[in-house]
Structure formats: structure tokens, C-alpha cells
Scaffold this motif. Structure first.
Motif, short mmCIF file in Angstrom:
data_model
loop_
_atom_site.label_atom_id
_atom_site.label_comp_id
_atom_site.label_asym_id
_atom_site.label_seq_id
_atom_site.Cartn_x
_atom_site.Cartn_y
_atom_site.Cartn_z
N ARG A 1 0.72 -1.27 0.03
CA ARG A 1 -0.05 -0.03 -0.12
C ARG A 1 0.94 1.27 -0.10
NH1 ARG A 1 -4.95 -1.92 1.00
NH2 ARG A 1 -5.18 -3.92 2.17
N ARG B 1 -3.59 3.30 -0.01
CA ARG B 1 -4.37 2.53 -0.94
C ARG B 1 -3.59 1.34 -1.59
NH1 ARG B 1 -4.76 8.07 -2.13
NH2 ARG B 1 -2.83 8.05 -3.41
N LEU B 2 -4.13 0.38 -2.05
CA LEU B 2 -3.59 -0.88 -2.58
C LEU B 2 -2.89 -0.85 -3.89
CD1 LEU B 2 -2.80 -4.09 -2.15
CD2 LEU B 2 -5.06 -4.36 -3.43
#
Length: 934
Positions: free
Chosen positions: A295, A300-301
Motif C-alpha cells: 500500500r 491505497r492498495l
């Protein structure tokens, strides 16, 4: 411009000069009118104009503000004019002390910066030349900007600078801004990242597992390690080109479920998969793949990092462990079973059940080998349906000859080792069962022989679902398992044999005494409830011992078997008979009807028995028997009492010469007295109650003492001396005579050696030897040990052996007597004339003395025939150079007649009865002279 030569009139240049002069004059006038107090004026149209002084001040303030801003910036900034000269620079630019030509030292105002860069030589000259070219391109309008990153060598160390050149906004450009920004920290970070990436790639490229990095949004493969090519057998370029191509390698049976889990995992950012792949080389490999989320700072991935490992070996090891655990479970369960099981059928049934339930085998069965029919009989099974069992029984019932030994079952039996089929489909001999096996999910099997006493007595067969299930480790445990089952079979067989021997006679197969008494007790309960009588018969074979001794034990055993067979075939149910002794049989007649003639039944049976021919060693024998009978309830209320009373009747019949006798109360009292006497005799031996009395032997010629016979007496502390006739038969019957005889030999030699040590004229002592002693294998060794204690011992001992005892086994007697005679011990035949001696054997016997039985001495004085017989015996003995002793001489007439027929010595009450040792010693040994007169 040349002010001394004005341009021609009408020239625009002149007009501009004139205008400037006018404006300057106006400006001076305004300054004068306002006295410097006004910065701006307004014309009649309302337009405002800054005065020159105000304009200069404004420009000065703006310039100062801009300079302050530029000086506050960390970047090194300079302003170049259209020719590239430095027209302005901030403080940072002035402090720049770079050793490279691209950044210094030419930084002073008015210096042509591109020119300085062009003149650079040595380190950094290449970057300086690029800077010069870039600035000229911007100033010339070819480029809007130019940048270059280069190292700056400072006295304190190397720094990295980013040079940026941007043209000014005017058009056409009249200058440019040059800026140096220190990017050392950024450069070091980038270099660290590059080094880290290099190390990561080196590590990833060299580990045997597959490492991969995927973009979380596009699923694009950003990186896959070279191990992918080795493990998956496909190129890394293929997965770069098609990120989903790795799924093509998944085994068809695993593909759908694996890809579904992978898709779900990618969405979640993490997954853990285990699946098989089909390698291009044809092998099947197990893969374990794990994905982890990467991440950004906002959470956020952005990436999926993962590793895929070839776990084929680990999976195989786990399968092996699981397989071994299954086998261990079976081994443990069957070992526990062996401890508690008491029946072969239960052993087989439970062993198969444990193999299926605890071991996870699909089927299990045990077959027992029938070598007479060359086939296998199904003993137990588990996990098999009726259809399979029916087919198996048909196949097993086929003889080995018919199958030509082709089955795996018979291979295991014949070779006595485990036979394995790790893929039943490729075993042609099992084609009859392949369909049944595959339909049941069976792919491999093992056939384990059950070996007892080096012989395969059966086979244990186990079926597994897995192909290649049975390997070395499993076979080692399963062989141990089969050995344990074989041990249990052997143990149970022996237990059954022991149980059989506990209740049956091994030779004849009839019940033994214990089982017979149990059966009699059952019949007695039935007789008591029904109100009828019951009879017990004890059956003794006469002269059985003679047959056993003369023809051998094998012939004796054969006779016993024939007797048992005759009883069973002639008298009915074998449960009514028992062998209760070496030559004793017992019979129970469960029902004796009122008025039944038991005596007639006994006579009829004994006559039939006598008439039956028994064949032994190709000769026919007629055997007689004695019978004792006891009736219930008259003669006892328990099986034991009834049996003992029948035994009493038998003993009385044997003693009295009767063919059979019924029990009476008087017999029981006699047996009881005999039993009491036996116990007393055993105690007498333990407590030293036996003593020796000595009876002298006298020479008829000299009248002197020539020897003495030691005669055993029992000094019972309760009743005094007990007559020999009361206890000697009991000693012989019970076998105690052997121990008492050994004691008598030791005691006689002790007395003899004591007399010698005292200087007395110690005579040779004759000791009677019982049949048990002479027949004992260690008798000769015992005599050797006794005579070896003193050199004088052998000369003082004579053994008296009855004629019948010698003739019972002449060859053995001759060998034993010769060995004893060789020790210096004299041998005498006692009671001569009462047996059936052969003169040829008599001449071969190592005998020194012949003792004439007292019956001949008595008959001698009653008529001439008796005297002639004694004379013949004496002449025969003298012809064989034997000394003759007449025993039982009680009168002077007997003594005179014996002297007339040249008898050597006499013994009897005429001279002395047997005397205690002390009295014998004082009366006959007081004189030290040998041959003392009596």
C-alpha cells in the motif's frame, strides 16, 4: 550614436531625441514646482503620471523585494542577458564554491557564463560544454528550457546539482534565468533505491522460489523471478506478455477452484493457494502461492507481492507421514488387540476392522493356507461388499495348481515375503478384479505372509486408494504388523494347545483327569435330579510296564492309542472316557438303571477287551486289565470322592489278584491309612528317622565274621521301630525308595570308614539296591562319587541286586554293573533262584557273590530234592568262581546241611538278627583281629 553629428532633419531618430529632451525638461520642471513633495500629477483629462523620482523609487523597491525573495531561496540563481552575461545573481549563487566549471568559479556579475563553460577543461568539462550549448539554445530561442544533473566537487565532498536554464518571458528573448538546485539528498535516495532494487533482484533471481510483483489495478506483472521458468516450465516473458498465462499450467482438476480463489484474493490484496500444475516434462507438481498487499502512504492498495513455492517434496513427505501414521494406527490398534484377544476368529475379524477404520485402507482380508488342497480359505474381511467377497472366495477356492502359482496371494505365501502392487491396473494376474477395484477407488495393494515357525500359514491383504502407497517405510511397519499377527496366531495356537493339554491327554485325545472329574460332576447332578445311579470305572492295563520296557516307549504309546480307540469304538461316546495315568483309563456310566447288573457289564467288557488283538511291532498281544468300580450315590457324593474310591477298589483288586472289585468302606480306610503312611515316610526322610541295622555274614569253614548286610529301619518317634514290610512297599510305590536308598549308601560308607578309622576289623557292608536306583541314569556316577571320598571306600562296599531286577534289562544291567565293578565295588545277586536267569547271561555278569533265597534253605531240610537243588546252585556258582551265601538260616540243621554242600557263608537269625549300629559294633567288632569268631 554621435551627438556631434546630428542626423538629418526629419529623421525619426532626431525626433525621438528631441521628445526625450522635452520630457526630461518637463520632469525637472515638475520636480522643481513640487519641491520633491509630489510623486504623481494628473492632467486635465484625469490621467495620473508618476514623476521620475517616484518611478525610480518604485523600481528600486521592486528590485529590492525581488532580490530578497531570490536571496531567501536555497537554489543558486543568476540572470543572464541576451549575450549570456551575468547581470544579476542571488546570494546563494555568489556563495557557490563548486570546483566544476559548469557551476563555478565564473559566477561574478558581467561574466559571460556560456563562455566560461566553453573554456572548461578536465573533470566536469563534458558537463560544462553541455551547459554552454544548452544556454545558447535557450537564448537563441531554439529551446524554452534546458536542464542537466551533474556532480559538484566541493572541498567538503561531492554534491549533486540540477542545473535548469529558462528563458525570460519577453519576445524575442533578451535573457535567461540559470538555477542550480542541490539534489544530493534526492540523488542519494534514488541511488539507495537503485541499490536496494539491485540487491532485491539479485536475491529474487537466485532464490529457488518464484517471486512476483503485480499491479493491483491492472494485474500487470511488474516482475517475476527466473525460478518461474524452472518451476512452471514456462518463460518469464510469457507471463509478462499475458499475466494470466500462469493459470494455464494448473492441473485441470484444480484450475477452476484455484483461479476463483486467486481472483478473490487479488481483490482483497491477499491470498493463499495450493494447487497442482502439469509441468511440460510430464510431471505433476504441487505449488503453494501466497500474495501480500503493498500500500502507498494513503493506504491505497497499489501492488501485490507474492511468492510461489514448489512443495511437491514437502507434499510427498506429508503424504508419507500421513501414510505412516495410518500404518502406525493400525499397528498400535492390532498390538492392543493382541494383548486382549483370546480367539483366532476375533483376532482376524478385529485386525481387518482396525485396518479399515483406523488405517483408512479401503479393504482388508485375511486368508489361511490349506496346503493339503493347495488353496486359501477366507478367514475374515472388512470394507468389502458381498459381490467382491463372492468373487474372492471363488478365486481363493481354486487350487494353486490350477492357477499355476500366478496370484499375488500365493506368491507371498511361496516366497514368504511381502508382495506389492502399487498400481493394480498394470498387474495382469489381477485383471479379474481390476474393474471391481477401480470402481471402489482402489489402486494399490500389499500381500503380507503370516509366518509361524518358518512356514507361511496365511496372508494379510490390504488395499489402498492411493497409487504408489506402499513404499519401504510402510512395508517395514506392515511387515512388523504381519509378524505381530503371526505371533498372535502362534500364541493363540499354543494357548489352545495348553488349554487342550489342561483338559485332554495329548497322546490318546481322551479327556484327562481334570476334565473327566468335571464331566462326572455334571453327570452326578443329572443323576441326583433324576434319581438314578451312576458308576465310575478305573481301568488298569496289566504288565504295561513290561511291554513299555521291552518293546520301547513307541510301542507303549501305540498300545495306549489302540486301547483308547477300542474303548471309543466299543463303548460309545468318547466323552465318557479319560486317560488318568500312565496305564490307567477311567470310564463313567452316566445312567445305571434300577436293578442294572453292573458286574455283568464289567465282565462282558473285560472279556471283549481280552479277546481283542493289539498289534505292536508286527506282533499280536492280548492285554488283560484290572478294574475298580464306585457307584453314586452309594460310594461318594462328589466326583473327587467317587474317583478316589474307584481308585481304592482298583488297588485292592491288584493287590488281591481280582479281575475287578466294587468299592467298600473298608477299602477307603486302607487307602487312607496308606496315604497317611506315605506322608509320614516323607517326613521321616526329611527329619532323619531312618536308621541302618546290620546283620552279620559268617564263614561256615572258620566261623568268623566275613561281612554284614545293611538293612533299613524306620524309627517312628510315635510308635518306635516299624517293620520293613509295612513301609518298604510304600517307598517303592511312591518312588521314595530312590532317595532313601541313596541315604542308605552314604550312611553305610560313613559307618564303614568310621570303623576303619577307629582301628576296628570293619567288614564289607552289603547294601540292597532298588530298581529305581539301578535304572537311574546317574546311578553309576553317584557310586563313583561316594567311593571317591576315601581310597578305602570301594573295598568296603557290596551292592546286592535282585535277580529279577537284573533280568528286566540285561544289556543295560551288564553295562552298569561292569562300570560299578570297575570302581572296586563287589556285586552280589540277591534272592537267586526266584527269577528266570539265563546261565549265558549269568556267566557274562560282573558278579562276585550269589545269595541263595531263604525259601530254598527252608525246603532243603524237608526232603532230598530241596537239598539237591541247593547243591546244584552252589556247584554252579563255584563253577563260575562265585562266592555263595545262604540267607535266612535259622537252625543248626540248616547250617549243617549247608556245610555239607560246601556253602561258603551263611546269614540268618541262627547267629544274629539285624542289630543297631552301636550294638553290632560292640558285639562283633570289639576285637581288632579280622575274622572274629561268632
Amino acid at each position: 550614436m554621435n551627438p556631434e553629428k546630428p542626423p538629418p532633419p526629419g529623421d525619426a531618430h532626431d525626433e525621438a531625441i528631441a521628445l526625450i529632451d522635452a520630457l526630461q525638461a518637463i520632469d525637472r520642471r515638475l520636480e522643481k514646482l513640487t519641491a520633491g513633495e509630489v510623486d504623481a500629477v494628473t492632467d486635465r483629462n484625469g490621467r495620473t503620471f508618476l514623476l521620475r523620482r517616484a518611478q525610480d523609487q518604485l523600481r528600486h523597491r521592486e528590485s529590492a523585494r525581488q532580490t530578497a525573495i531570490l536571496d531567501a531561496l536555497p537554489a543558486h540563481i543568476a540572470l543572464l542577458d541576451g549575450e549570456g552575461r551575468i547581470i544579476s545573481a542571488n546570494q546563494a549563487w555568489r556563495r557557490l564554491d563548486c570546483l566544476n566549471s559548469a557551476a563555478g568559479p565564473g559566477h561574478a556579475i558581467g561574466v559571460n557564463y556560456p563562455g566560461i563553460c566553453d573554456s572548461a577543461r578536465g573533470d566536469g568539462s563534458s558537463e560544462a560544454h553541455q551547459v554552454a550549448a544548452g544556454i545558447r539554445a535557450v537564448l537563441g530561442g531554439q529551446e524554452n528550457s534546458f536542464s542537466l544533473e551533474f556532480p559538484c566537487h566541493l572541498p567538503t565532498g561531492q554534491r549533486w546539482l540540477l542545473l535548469t536554464v529558462m528563458r525570460l518571458a519577453d519576445d524575442p528573448p533578451h535573457g535567461a534565468v540559470v538555477m542550480h538546485l542541490d539534489v544530493t539528498a534526492q540523488r542519494q535516495t534514488e541511488e539507495g533505491l537503485r541499490a536496494s532494487e539491485l540487491r532485491f533482484r539479485q536475491m529474487a533471481d537466485n532464490i529457488r522460489d518464484v517471486f512476483f510483483l503485480q499491479d493491483a489495478q491492472s494485474n500487470r506483472v511488474l516482475y517475476v523471478s527466473p525460478a518461474y521458468e524452472k518451476i512452471y516450465g514456462r518463460s518469464c516473458e510469457s507471463v509478462y506478455a499475458n499475466p494470466q498465462s500462469w493459470a494455464d499450467a494448473i492441473h485441470p482438476d484444480d484450475r477452476a477452484s484455484t483461479y476463483e480463489k486467486y481472483t478473490q484474493g487479488m481483490a482483497a490484496g491477499t491470498f493463499e493457494l495450493e494447487y497442482r500444475i502439469a509441468h511440460p516434462d510430464g510431471s505433476i507438481r504441487w505449488i503453494e502461492a501466497r500474495g501480500f498487499p503493498v500500500r502507498d502512504d494513503a493506504g491505497r492498495l497499489v501492488r501485490i507481492a507474492g511468492v510461489a513455492e514448489d512443495i511437491t517434496e514437502r507434499k510427498a513427505a506429508a503424504d508419507r507421514i500421513a501414510s505412516l501414521n495410518r500404518v502406525y494406527a493400525v499397528l498400535s490398534g492390532i498390538n492392543a488387540l493382541i494383548v486382549r484377544v483370546r480367539d483366532r476368529d476375533e483376532l482376524f475379524r478385529e485386525a481387518c476392522r482396525i485396518a479399515v477404520e483406523a488405517g483408512g485402507f479401503r479393504r482388508a482380508w485375511i486368508g489361511l493356507v490349506d496346503r493339503s488342497e493347495m488353496k486359501t480359505d477366507l478367514a475374515a474381511s472388512a470394507g468389502a461388499d458381498e459381490g467382491f467377497l463372492t468373487a474372492l472366495k471363488v478365486r481363493l477356492s481354486s487350487s494353486e495348481r490350477a492357477l499355476a502359482g500366478s496370484t499375488l496371494t500365493w506368491r507371498a505365501v511361496r516366497e514368504k515375503k511381502a508382495v506389492v502392487s502399487n498400481d493394480l491396473k498394470i498387474n495382469p494376474v489381477q485383471l479379474a478384479f481390476v474393474r471391481k477395484h477401480t470402481e471402489s477407488g482402489i489402486n494399490s495393494a500389499v500381500f503380507l505372509p503370516l509366518i509361524v515357525a518358518q512356514d507361511a500359514v496365511g496372508v494379510l491383504v490390504l488395499y489402498a486408494h492411493e497409487i504408489e502407497f506402499f513404499h519401504e517405510a510402510e512395508l517395514k511397519l506392515l511387515t512388523q504388523l504381519a509378524d505381530n499377527i503371526a505371533f498372535a496366531i502362534d500364541h493363540l495356537d499354543k494357548q489352545e494347545q495348553l488349554s487342550y493339554l489342561a483338559y485332554y491327554d495329548a497322546l490318546t485325545g481322551l479327556a484327562n483327569r481334570s476334565l473327566f472329574l468335571e464331566r462326572v460332576a455334571q453327570y452326578m447332578r443329572s443323576a441326583a435330579s433324576s434319581g438314578h445311579k451312576l458308576a465310575v470305572f478305573l481301568f488298569d492295563l496289566e504288565r504295561f510296564k513290561n511291554i513299555n520296557d521291552s518293546l520301547g516307549q513307541a510301542a507303549g504309546d501305540a498300545l495306549l492309542k489302540q486301547v483308547a480307540a477300542w474303548l471309543t469304538s466299543n463303548l460309545g461316546d468318547a466323552n465318557l472316557f479319560a486317560r488318568v495315568g500312565p496305564d490307567h483309563f477311567a470310564i463313567v456310566l452316566p445312567v445305571v438303571k434300577q436293578g442294572g447288573d453292573v458286574a455283568r457289564l464289567v465282565e462282558k467288557t473285560m472279556q471283549a477287551f481280552l479277546e481283542h488283538p493289539f498289534r505292536l511291532n508286527e506282533a499280536v498281544f492280548r492285554i488283560t486289565a484290572k478294574v475298580g468300580v464306585a457307584l453314586f450315590p452309594d460310594d461318594g457324593d462328589s466326583a473327587g470322592t467317587l474317583f478316589r474310591n474307584a481308585e481304592s477298589a482298583l488297588k485292592q483288586a491288584k493287590a488281591g489278584g481280582d479281575r475287578y472289585l466294587f468299592y467298600t468302606q473298608k477299602m477307603s480306610a486302607a487307602v487312607s491309612r496308606k496315604l497317611t503312611l506315605e506322608n509320614q515316610l516323607r517326613r521321616a526322610l526329611d527329619q532323619g528317622e531312618f536308621v541302618l541295622h546290620y546283620q552279620p555274614k559268617v564263614s561256615l569253614q572258620s566261623g568268623g565274621l566275613t561281612g554284614a548286610e545293611a538293612l533299613i529301619r524306620w524309627n517312628d518317634p510315635r510308635t518306635g521301630l516299624v517293620p520293613p514290610g509295612r513301609f518298604i512297599p510304600i517307598l517303592e510305590e511312591t518312588g521314595l525308595i530312590y532317595d532313601v536308598g541313596r541315604w542308605a549308601l552314604r550312611q553305610a560308607l560313613e559307618d564303614y570308614l568310621r570303623w576303619c578309622g577307629a582301628g576296628l576289623a570293619a567288614p564289607r557292608i552289603a547294601v540292597n539296591v532298588s530298581p529305581l536306583q539301578l535304572r537311574h541314569r546317574s546311578f553309576v556316577a553317584e557310586i563313583e562319587q561316594l567311593t571317591g571320598i576315601d581310597p578305602r571306600a570301594a573295598a568296603g562296599l557290596e551292592l546286592e541286586i535282585t535277580e529279577n531286577l537284573i533280568m528286566a534289562d540285561v544289556k543295560r544291567s551288564i553295562a552298569s554293573l561292569r562300570a560299578i565293578h570297575a570302581l572296586g565295588v563287589r556285586i552280589a545277586i540277591d534272592d537267586f533262584g526266584t527269577g528266570f536267569s539265563s546261565l549265558s547271561y549269568l556267566a557274562r555278569l560282573p558278579v562276585d557273590t550269589l545269595k541263595i533265597d531263604r525259601s530254598f534253605v527252608i525246603d532243603m531240610s524237608t526232603g532230598p530234592q530241596g537239598l539237591a537243588l541247593v547243591s546244584t546252585i552252589i556247584n554252579l556258582a563255584h563253577g563260575l568262581k562265585l562266592l555263595v551265601v545262604a540267607e535266612g538260616v535259622e537252625t543248626e540243621e540248616q547250617s549243617r546241611l549247608l556245610r555239607l554242600v560246601n556253602c561258603d557263608e551263611i546269614q540268618g537269625f541262627l547267629f544274629s538278627k539285624p542289630l543297631p549300629c552301636e550294638l553290632f559294633e560292640s558285639r562283633f567288632l570289639a576285637s581288632p583281629a579280622h575274622g572274629a569268631r561268632v
